[in-house]
Scaffold this active site. Sequence first.
Site, PDB file in Angstrom:
ATOM      1  N   ASP A  73       0.823  -1.211   0.000  1.00  0.00           N
ATOM      2  CA  ASP A  73       0.000   0.000   0.000  1.00  0.00           C
ATOM      3  C   ASP A  73       0.854   1.257   0.000  1.00  0.00           C
ATOM      4  O   ASP A  73       2.087   1.195   0.148  1.00  0.00           O
ATOM      5  CB  ASP A  73      -0.963  -0.013   1.193  1.00  0.00           C
ATOM      6  CG  ASP A  73      -0.281  -0.428   2.507  1.00  0.00           C
ATOM      7  OD1 ASP A  73       0.964  -0.455   2.552  1.00  0.00           O
ATOM      8  OD2 ASP A  73      -1.000  -0.721   3.472  1.00  0.00           O
ATOM      9  N   ASP A 142      -7.387  -3.080  14.513  1.00  0.00           N
ATOM     10  CA  ASP A 142      -8.767  -3.449  14.159  1.00  0.00           C
ATOM     11  C   ASP A 142      -8.814  -4.627  13.180  1.00  0.00           C
ATOM     12  O   ASP A 142      -9.845  -4.896  12.581  1.00  0.00           O
ATOM     13  CB  ASP A 142      -9.493  -2.237  13.564  1.00  0.00           C
ATOM     14  CG  ASP A 142      -8.806  -1.679  12.323  1.00  0.00           C
ATOM     15  OD1 ASP A 142      -7.784  -2.255  11.878  1.00  0.00           O
ATOM     16  OD2 ASP A 142      -9.289  -0.668  11.774  1.00  0.00           O
ATOM     17  N   HIS A 144      -7.132  -4.934  10.331  1.00  0.00           N
ATOM     18  CA  HIS A 144      -6.941  -4.658   8.896  1.00  0.00           C
ATOM     19  C   HIS A 144      -5.618  -5.224   8.401  1.00  0.00           C
ATOM     20  O   HIS A 144      -4.648  -5.321   9.146  1.00  0.00           O
ATOM     21  CB  HIS A 144      -7.101  -3.166   8.563  1.00  0.00           C
ATOM     22  CG  HIS A 144      -6.002  -2.257   8.996  1.00  0.00           C
ATOM     23  ND1 HIS A 144      -6.166  -1.256   9.934  1.00  0.00           N
ATOM     24  CD2 HIS A 144      -4.704  -2.158   8.588  1.00  0.00           C
ATOM     25  CE1 HIS A 144      -5.039  -0.592  10.082  1.00  0.00           C
ATOM     26  NE2 HIS A 144      -4.127  -1.118   9.285  1.00  0.00           N
ATOM     27  N   GLU A 149      -9.656  -1.907   5.527  1.00  0.00           N
ATOM     28  CA  GLU A 149     -10.291  -1.626   6.817  1.00  0.00           C
ATOM     29  C   GLU A 149     -11.497  -2.547   7.026  1.00  0.00           C
ATOM     30  O   GLU A 149     -11.977  -3.163   6.065  1.00  0.00           O
ATOM     31  CB  GLU A 149     -10.754  -0.157   6.837  1.00  0.00           C
ATOM     32  CG  GLU A 149      -9.630   0.857   6.664  1.00  0.00           C
ATOM     33  CD  GLU A 149      -8.793   1.059   7.930  1.00  0.00           C
ATOM     34  OE1 GLU A 149      -8.777   0.166   8.808  1.00  0.00           O
ATOM     35  OE2 GLU A 149      -8.141   2.120   8.029  1.00  0.00           O
TER      36      GLU A 149
HETATM   37  C1  GLP Z   1      -0.586   0.401   8.593  1.00  0.00           C
HETATM   38  C2  GLP Z   1      -0.232  -0.416   7.368  1.00  0.00           C
HETATM   39  C3  GLP Z   1      -0.454  -1.886   7.619  1.00  0.00           C
HETATM   40  C4  GLP Z   1       0.242  -2.301   8.899  1.00  0.00           C
HETATM   41  C5  GLP Z   1      -0.344  -1.528  10.054  1.00  0.00           C
HETATM   42  C6  GLP Z   1       0.231  -1.910  11.412  1.00  0.00           C
HETATM   43  O1  GLP Z   1      -1.948   0.604   8.726  1.00  0.00           O
HETATM   44  N1  GLP Z   1      -0.989  -0.015   6.220  1.00  0.00           N
HETATM   45  O2  GLP Z   1       0.040  -2.634   6.521  1.00  0.00           O
HETATM   46  O3  GLP Z   1       0.086  -3.681   9.103  1.00  0.00           O
HETATM   47  O4  GLP Z   1      -0.067  -0.155   9.808  1.00  0.00           O
HETATM   48  O5  GLP Z   1       1.471  -1.331  11.606  1.00  0.00           O
HETATM   49  P1  GLP Z   1       2.433  -1.664  12.810  1.00  0.00           P
HETATM   50  O6  GLP Z   1       3.181  -2.872  12.421  1.00  0.00           O
HETATM   51  O7  GLP Z   1       3.312  -0.449  12.916  1.00  0.00           O
HETATM   52  O8  GLP Z   1       1.594  -1.866  14.017  1.00  0.00           O
END
Ligand code: GLP
Length: 261
Positions: A73, A142, A144, A149
């Site tokens: 993304d 959440d 995702h 989402e």
């Molecule tokens: C963002 C990214 C996700 C990732 C999430 C959690 O929303 N788009 O791909 O998994 O953050 O990030 P973290 O690993 O920093 O908790």
Amino acid sequence: MELIIKETYDQLSLKAAEIVASVINNFVATPEHPKCTLGLPTGSTPLGMYKALIKMNQQGKVSFKNVITFNMDEYVGLDVNHPESYHSFMFNNFFNHIDIDKSNVHILNGNAPDLEKECNDYEKAIKEVGGIDLFVGGIGNDGHIAFNEPGSSLNSRTRCVKLTHDTIIANSRFFDFDLSKVPVRAVTVGIGTVTDAQRVMILVNGHAKARALHHAVEGGVSQMWPVTALQLHNHSTIIASEDACDELKVGTFRYYLDLNS
Ligand code: GLP
């Protein structure tokens, strides 16, 4: 679905790196699928895995010379050179330190004039190289995956999405805790794009992810917890730290500890 539980974040990261390296090292090329292809995430969770892979690359245990990557993304409207763009993240934390051919790196362009075309072209590019061998992901509090989402179709494809208020708050830590600086839209691969991969591996670290992990492992398949799509995949692996298991039943925790850890 496989659940591997590791006591510490470092152990989780090393295990993830070993799985990535084994997929690359065991890859068998065909004319339709000439190079091992990885789907890759950003976020704080995969940082340890990237560090371990950089080390393995320097030690000659794995090479990325014949690897193609597709990132999950990118924010919409954020300059690629912004320190928090996912382009900057990937090059600073991984691609600049390994022997990958930069022309094999694919990251969605969140500044493309036609975002729908950008997303459709991304899906086509994945098909053209013969699909993804291993899609690695993190997870939001959440549930995702990528920027899919809650409420995203479990069959969704690459597209432009609006971020939820929860995700904007969570990601504001990268933007001086100023909600107004966090982009409100993103381009993301879909859940269907992720689950089309031969293998999916999701990394879940820390107590904040415990509720999402409970749904992923013990809950029913639901679009309200996008990660539950993994239950329908025939080769999916979750690697979780022990504190991410805080919401699992004791029996479930022990069962997976016996099986896989
Ligand atoms: C963002 C990214 C996700 C990732 C999430 C959690 O929303 N788009 O791909 O998994 O953050 O990030 P973290 O690993 O920093 O908790």
